[in-house]
Design an enzyme around this catalytic site. Structure first.
Site, PDB file in Angstrom:
ATOM      1  N   MET A  14      69.183  30.506  11.183  1.00  0.00           N
ATOM      2  CA  MET A  14      69.809  30.893   9.913  1.00  0.00           C
ATOM      3  C   MET A  14      70.315  32.334   9.983  1.00  0.00           C
ATOM      4  SD  MET A  14      67.192  29.071   7.217  1.00  0.00           S
ATOM      5  CE  MET A  14      67.833  27.729   6.194  1.00  0.00           C
ATOM      6  N   ASP A  15      69.498  33.207  10.545  1.00  0.00           N
ATOM      7  CA  ASP A  15      69.895  34.612  10.667  1.00  0.00           C
ATOM      8  C   ASP A  15      71.155  34.736  11.528  1.00  0.00           C
ATOM      9  OD1 ASP A  15      69.697  37.426  10.428  1.00  0.00           O
ATOM     10  OD2 ASP A  15      68.601  37.563  12.315  1.00  0.00           O
ATOM     11  N   GLU A  16      71.195  33.975  12.607  1.00  0.00           N
ATOM     12  CA  GLU A  16      72.344  34.048  13.506  1.00  0.00           C
ATOM     13  C   GLU A  16      73.609  33.483  12.825  1.00  0.00           C
ATOM     14  OE1 GLU A  16      72.944  35.625  16.082  1.00  0.00           O
ATOM     15  OE2 GLU A  16      74.829  34.711  16.684  1.00  0.00           O
ATOM     16  N   THR A  52      71.180  42.606   9.439  1.00  0.00           N
ATOM     17  CA  THR A  52      70.377  41.893   8.443  1.00  0.00           C
ATOM     18  C   THR A  52      69.493  42.902   7.716  1.00  0.00           C
ATOM     19  OG1 THR A  52      70.177  40.182  10.146  1.00  0.00           O
ATOM     20  CG2 THR A  52      68.927  39.857   8.109  1.00  0.00           C
ATOM     21  N   SER A  99      74.698  35.965  10.413  1.00  0.00           N
ATOM     22  CA  SER A  99      75.212  37.134  11.106  1.00  0.00           C
ATOM     23  C   SER A  99      76.686  36.950  11.506  1.00  0.00           C
ATOM     24  CB  SER A  99      74.328  37.398  12.335  1.00  0.00           C
ATOM     25  OG  SER A  99      74.946  38.272  13.224  1.00  0.00           O
TER      26      SER A  99
END
Lengths: 247, 247
Positions: B166-168, B183, B171
Site C-alpha cells: 500500500m505504501d509503495e 510518507t 508512493s
C-alpha cells in the site's frame, strides 16, 4: 474461504464472546482473556533444544551498534527478566503443534514458506533483526538493521519495510504477552528516514488489554535516541490457538 | 546526517515555504504546489525506450485472476487515460537524473540496491504486482499477488507485506499526481487475510492536496469486491526533485 476468513474469525469472537452491548461483556483479566500464561507461551515459543535454524543471531553484516546492543541485551537475559526470542524461517515453526482458528486452515503443501521478515536469506541484504522480550513488563526491544534490498528513497529503508518490522515486533510481543494473533490496525507516523545498514531500535509496549484486544505502541529511533524514525500504534485481536490432535 | 535527515527536509519545507501561521501560507494550486505537471512527471517516469528491466509484466506464476485483470487494464491504456507504470529494480532508476533534497544524498556505492517491493527476484515467491495509473483522476489500481516468502499467519500474506504494498502504491501515485515524495503517515485497518498466491486489488486515490501534503486512500479487496482485505489512508509530503547538474 476468502469471503469469510479473518472477518469470520473476528465475527466469531465478537458475536460469541463479545456481544454488541458493551455492558454485557464478560469481564476480562488484565493479563489475558484466555487461559495460557505468558510463561507457558514463552516456554513453547522458545524451545531449549531445537534443530530449527535461529536467524536472530549475529552475522558479519551486523554494524557495530547492532552487535554491541545485542551483547548488552544478551547480558540482561541472564537475570531471566529479558528473553531473546528465536526467529525461525516460518511462523509454522513458531506455532508447531498448534492450529489456527476455524476457517484459517494453513495450506500444507511443500512450498518454501518464509515469514515475510525472513524472506531474504542473504546476510545483510534484507532484514537483520533480533527481538528481546520482557514478559513481566509486556514489552520488547527489536534491533533492526535494514539492508540494500529494503530500499525506498535511494540509500534509505522503505517506509513499508519499517512498517512490516513494527507489525512483526508487535505480533510476537502481542502473542506472547496475551495471545494477540491478528493485526486489526496499524497507525504509523514517519519522522526520519533510516539509512540502509544502520541500526534502528524499536521499543515496543503492550499499553493495555481490553475487550479481547491488545493495544500496542512502538517508537523506532537511533540508539542514542536523538533521532526518531517513526512512532506506531497497533491493535491486535486475541485468539487462542488450540493443540492439534496428535496423529 | 541521521539527526537531520527527513526531519530537516520537512523543516525546510515548513519553515521556508510554510510559516506557522496558516493565514500566511502561500496559495497552493490543487494540482501541485510545484511547477511540474503530471504529464511531464509521467513522461519522465515511463520512458518509451529503456534498457532497464520492467518487473511489472506477467510471468508464469501469475494466477488467472491477476492475468486477466492485467489484460483488462492493458486494454484501457490504449485510450491513453490509464498508464501502466514500469517497475524497475531500484528507485534510483525511477528518478534517474534527479537528485533528492539537500541532506538526503544517496550513497553511490556499487551495492545491489533494490526497491523493497522488488527485493525477491524469484518469480512468484515474493511480490508480484503491477500498478496502473489514471493521471486525470489521480488514482491508481495495483494488482498484487503475494508469494510464499511474504507469509505471516501460515498460508496468508503478512500484514506488513500488504502495508508495504500500500505504501509503495501510494508512493508512486503521490509522486506522479503531485510530487508526493515521503510518507508522513499510514493508517491501516485490516479486515481479512489475503491467501498466498491469490489476487488483491488495491484501489488507490489522491483525496486532496493541501498545504504541500497529499491525502491518499486505498482499499484492498478481492477482484469481485466481496472481500475487503484492508483499508488505508496515508499522507505524503510534497517535495520537488531537482535536475542533477550534467557532468
Amino acid at each position: 474461504m476468502m469471503k469469510t476468513g479473518f472477518q469470520r474469525v473476528a465475527r466469531l469472537v465478537h458475536h460469541k464472546a463479545l456481544p454488541r452491548n458493551p455492558h454485557l461483556l464478560p469481564r476480562l483479566h488484565q493479563a489475558s482473556a484466555f487461559g495460557s500464561s505468558t510463561d507457558s507461551l514463552v516456554a513453547r515459543f522458545c524451545p531449549e533444544k531445537t534443530d530449527l535454524k535461529d536467524y536472530a543471531i549475529p552475522n558479519a553484516s551486523w554494524c557495530p551498534d547492532m552487535l554491541s546492543l545485542y551483547q548488552e541485551f544478551l547480558e540482561k537475559t541472564k537475570s531471566g527478566r529479558w528473553i531473546k526470542l528465536p526467529s525461525f524461517k516460518s511462523n509454522r515453526e513458531h506455532i508447531q503443534g498448534l492450529k489456527l482458528p476455524s476457517g484459517l486452515a494453513a495450506a500444507s503443501d511443500k512450498q518454501d514458506w518464509r515469514i515475510f521478515t525472513r524472506c531474504i536469506q542473504l546476510e545483510g541484504q534484507g532484514y537483520e533483526y533480533v527481538i528481546f522480550f520482557h514478559p513481566s513488563e509486556k514489552k520488547s526491544v527489536c534491533l533492526f538493521q535494514p539492508g540494500p534490498y529494503l530500499e525506498g528513497a535511494p540509500g534509505f529503508a522503505h517506509g513499508g519495510s519499517l512498517a512490516a518490522m513494527m507489525d512483526e515486533t508487535f505480533s510476537k510481543t502481542a502473542y506472547l504477552a496475551g495471545e494477540g494473533l491478528f493485526t486489526l490496525s496499524l497507525n504509523i507516523r514517519f519522522k526520519n528516514l533510516i539509512p540502509v545498514g544502520s541500526l534502528a531500535v524499536l521499543d515496543t509496549q503492550v499499553e493495555k488489554i481490553e475487550n479481547q484486544k491488545l493495544y500496542m505502541s512502538c517508537i523506532a529511533q537511533s540508539r542514542d535516541k536523538q533521532t526518531v524514525y517513526a512512532k506506531c500504534s497497533g491493535v491486535f485481536l486475541q485468539l487462542q490457538l488450540e493443540e492439534e490432535p496428535s496423529q
